[in-house]
Design a protein around this motif. Structure first.
Motif: not given
Lengths: 187, 180
Positions: A81-93
């Protein structure tokens, strides 16, 4: 309380060329709705579905990636959750199906069935966070959720399903991986 | 000076971080996936973090790297997982499933924490280091020791082969690379 297969039928009405990453019970229910080349089932280890999805999202920023993850899987990889939020891909659901059980491993309860994944995702820094318990509400919002600028997180609160048949040789068939890779690299 | 920028005080051999990074770039690596490791922190991770040609994804736990690298490989994007040997040990099931059983090109650069660079990893004073190569052998994962300057030449062929043949590879960093 919603049912997972009902929720997935709602999702399927809005899915076109997105890559769907899913495992275990979610993969079984999703595949039941029909074959697609852009299904990604071979995650290799429980919990990694969300990490595979992040890799796809980073590798193909122009393509929408949808991860259908079980609550037991997310608990094995909460750091994502933290990794994804930091990477912040605009195309991920990132959709988590919360039924409170390790359904594919005998239906035993997760350590805390009331855990609030949406709150965790919000605290981690996801751009948009949703929490659905009513099918009518999810039906109304699904198209919007799938189109929001990511990373988007949604919890679907569902009841444990009837016993499923897990055809792992079919789900993890190397031919699926080969076809998916070819599709992603040619489109 | 930060502690992680120092090489071991008695180490007379320099392994240049800049050379390793150049080899990583020459291998077509676009993404670096990492949990910090004190062996590679000053000589590799810090300069990588400042390098606009490489995209650094900081992860919370090493097994995340395996999934992310797999997803990237489906998109024809090359990634290097930069971790410590303890993180490798923690990620064994992910490596087993994704890298070995699915034959994915997972490229791992692994710092050997508290290893004595004047011995081989199999003879390391650290138990955790001594078991790394036998585990890689048992899993059938090719591995290369990057311990001195001439070893840097092994990096590009190893990564190219991993992607060409779709299999994992481990590059073991035996001493702290310098920040030069």
């Amino acid at each position: 309380m919603m049912k997972r297969d009902e929720c997935f039928r709602v999702l399927a009405r809005h899915v076109t060329d997105e890559v769907i990453v899913s495992t275990y019970s979610s993969a079984v229910d999703w595949l039941h709705l029909g074959e697609r080349t852009l299904n990604y089932f071979s995650v290799g280890a429980m919990g990694l579905d969300s990490s595979h999805a992040l890799g796809l999202a980073l590798g193909r920023p122009g393509k929408r990636i949808i991860c259908l993850q079980g609550d037991g899987s997310l608990l094995m990889n909460l750091g994502c959750l933290v990794t994804t939020a930091a990477a912040a891909p605009k195309n991920l659901v990132h959709i988590v199906v919360q039924n409170g059980t390790y359904e594919a491993n005998g239906g035993h309860p997760i350590p805390n069935t009331e855990v609030d994944f949406a709150a965790m995702a919000r605290a981690a820094g996801y751009a948009h966070v949703h929490d659905f318990s009513q099918l009518a509400n999810f039906e109304q919002q699904a198209a919007h959720v799938l189109k929001q600028e990511g990373p988007v997180f949604a919890t679907l609160h569902v009841e444990p399903s009837k016993p499923l048949t897990y055809d792992y040789p079919n789900l993890y068939d190397p031919a699926r991986r080969k076809a998916l890779k070819a599709a992603l690299q040619s489109s | 000076m930060d502690a992680d920028l120092l090489t071991e005080p008695d180490d007379k051999i320099e392994l240049k971080g800049s050379g390793i990074i150049a080899a990583i770039k020459a291998s077509g690596i676009e993404f670096i996936l990492s949990v910090p490791d004190i062996v590679t922190s000053g000589g590799l991770l810090r300069p990588i973090a400042r390098d606009p040609e490489l995209k650094l994804i900081r992860v919370c736990k090493e097994d995340e790297c395996i999934g992310i690298a797999s997803g990237l490989s489906y998109c024809d994007k090359r990634a290097l997982t930069l971790i410590q040997h303890t993180g490798f040990l923690d990620s064994i099931n992910a490596i087993r499933g994704v890298a070995v059983e699915y034959g994915q090109p997972i490229c791992m650069m692994i710092g050997l924490l508290q290893h004595d660079p004047y011995t081989t990893p199999r003879n390391s004073p650290r138990y955790g280091v001594r078991i790394i190569e036998p585990i890689l052998d048992a899993m059938g994962i090719p591995h290369h020791l990057i311990n001195e300057e001439p070893d840097v030449a092994k990096i590009k062929p190893a990564i190219d082969d991993a992607y060409a043949q779709s299999h994992p590879v481990a590059l073991l960093i035996g001493r702290r690379p310098s920040a030069s």
